[in-house]
Design an enzyme around this catalytic site. Structure first.
Site, mmCIF file in Angstrom:
data_model
loop_
_atom_site.group_PDB
_atom_site.id
_atom_site.type_symbol
_atom_site.label_atom_id
_atom_site.label_comp_id
_atom_site.label_asym_id
_atom_site.label_seq_id
_atom_site.Cartn_x
_atom_site.Cartn_y
_atom_site.Cartn_z
ATOM 1 N N GLU A 90 0.812 -1.216 0.000
ATOM 2 C CA GLU A 90 0.000 0.000 0.000
ATOM 3 C C GLU A 90 0.850 1.273 0.000
ATOM 4 O O GLU A 90 1.273 1.745 1.058
ATOM 5 C CB GLU A 90 -0.943 0.020 1.216
ATOM 6 C CG GLU A 90 -1.795 1.296 1.269
ATOM 7 C CD GLU A 90 -2.801 1.343 2.426
ATOM 8 O OE1 GLU A 90 -2.788 0.437 3.267
ATOM 9 O OE2 GLU A 90 -3.585 2.294 2.465
ATOM 10 N N LYS B 99 -2.431 -1.890 -3.200
ATOM 11 C CA LYS B 99 -3.489 -1.050 -2.623
ATOM 12 C C LYS B 99 -3.064 0.411 -2.727
ATOM 13 O O LYS B 99 -2.431 0.958 -1.821
ATOM 14 C CB LYS B 99 -3.738 -1.445 -1.165
ATOM 15 C CG LYS B 99 -4.697 -0.521 -0.437
ATOM 16 C CD LYS B 99 -5.189 -1.108 0.872
ATOM 17 C CE LYS B 99 -6.056 -0.096 1.606
ATOM 18 N NZ LYS B 99 -6.769 -0.668 2.737
#
Ligand code: 13P
Length: 333
Positions: A176, A218
């Site tokens: 992420e 992400k």
């Protein structure tokens, strides 16, 4: 590393399903609870999270749930460990393993995410507690003369070291890198920072031999700064995001699960829907959601700290999850 990490990654981005981020640290959940006037005690956190994961049929729209260290050890009121309850719902249990973004030494207004020391041992424990995937969030801010290349590179390298350790432990990493929406900048600034970040992240992942088929990305969507007077339309967000990602995200990655990052529920729906609708059949990876605030906002408000509202809160969560599930297919009406 076995094929398990690839299998898990595919399951996490299965068609029409996304990920529920419910891994708020104790400090972050305090902010959320404050908005509804609920005291931030361990029992209130347990109750709230039990409400989320026991929502009937949640597994129809949610493939995985990201838990916090405290949460993966908690149980339902009748004694079922949360990871087991999730499995009963057909939802993969995941765990946030980073230790937060800390000020980057010698750089103003930039952060580096910590948590690599001892991570190999922590992953073993989380695996024994049932975790099938993990999450590490790097934070890139936009502002005066930032992000710097140094900040992007340091964060990308840490993400890659984390991802390699996860795969060694047969845990699928959610990688992420979040370029924050905060600021009055135009969407082009976000595009530039996102492109630099993705390029650096994939260079570092490759350098450390991370299996791109065994991870989920992400990222942020490419959006206008939250206080920019000129807010880009979903069509523009979709165009800029998909064009940028096609250039920089390997087609080996099975799926991209966007964070909501402070977008309203409406934007989180229409932006994701537009990408999947407009580019249907032209994308090498699944495009879905891994939302925290956009999934929980309505449920938290409906719950309001009262047992009498549990059903209403679960209904609110299910309605959101169903809507984002449709958006992940480009079929939201
Ligand atoms: P938001 O969707 O609220 O940005 O949270 C997602 C998340 O997991 C941030 O790390």
């Amino acid at each position: 590393m076995t094929k398990e990490v690839r299998k898990t990654a595919l399951a996490m981005v299965a068609g029409g399903k996304g990920i529920l981020a419910m891994d708020e640290s104790t400090g972050t959940i305090e902010k959320r609870f404050k908005e509804i006037g609920v005291e931030n005690t361990e029992e209130n956190r347990r109750k709230y999270r039990q409400l989320l994961i026991t929502a009937p049929g949640l597994g129809d729209y949610i493939s995985g749930a990201i838990l916090f260290d405290e949460t993966i050890r908690q149980k339902t009121a009748d004694g079922i460990p949360f990871p087991r309850l999730l499995e009963q719902q057909g939802i993969l249990p995941g765990i946030k393993v980073d230790k937060g973004a800390k000020p980057l030494a010698l750089f103003s207004n930039e952060t580096i995410t910590e948590g690599l020391d001892g991570l190999r041992e922590r992953l073993q424990e989380y695996r024994s507690l049932g975790a099938k995937f993990a999450k590490w969030r790097a934070v890139i801010a936009i502002g005066d003369a930032i992000p710097t290349k140094a900040c992007i590179k340091a964060n990308a390298h840490a993400l890659a070291r984390y991802a390699a350790l996860c795969q060694e432990a047969d845990i699928t990493p959610i990688v992420e890198p979040e370029v924050l929406m905060d600021g009055s900048h135009a969407i082009e600034k976000c595009l530039e920072a996102t492109a630099q970040t993705l390029a650096s992240v994939f260079k570092e992942l490759k350098g450390l031999k991370v299996d791109l088929k065994g991870m989920v990305l992400k990222p942020n969507m490419v959006v206008s700064g939250s206080s920019c007077p000129d807010q880009a339309t979903p069509e523009k967000v979709a165009d800029l995001t998909v064009t940028c990602f096609k250039e920089l995200v390997s087609p080996k990655v099975p799926g991209i699960a966007f964070l909501s990052g402070g977008q309203s529920d409406e934007s989180a729906t229409s932006n994701l829907n537009e990408m999947n609708k407009k580019f249907k059949g032209q994308l090498p990876w699944k495009l879905t959601f891994s939302y925290g605030r956009a999934l929980q906002r309505a449920a938290l408000k409906a719950w309001n700290g009262s047992d009498a509202n549990i059903k209403a809160a679960q209904d609110a969560l299910l309605e959101k999850a169903k809507g984002y599930g449709k958006a992940a297919l480009g079929e939201f009406e």
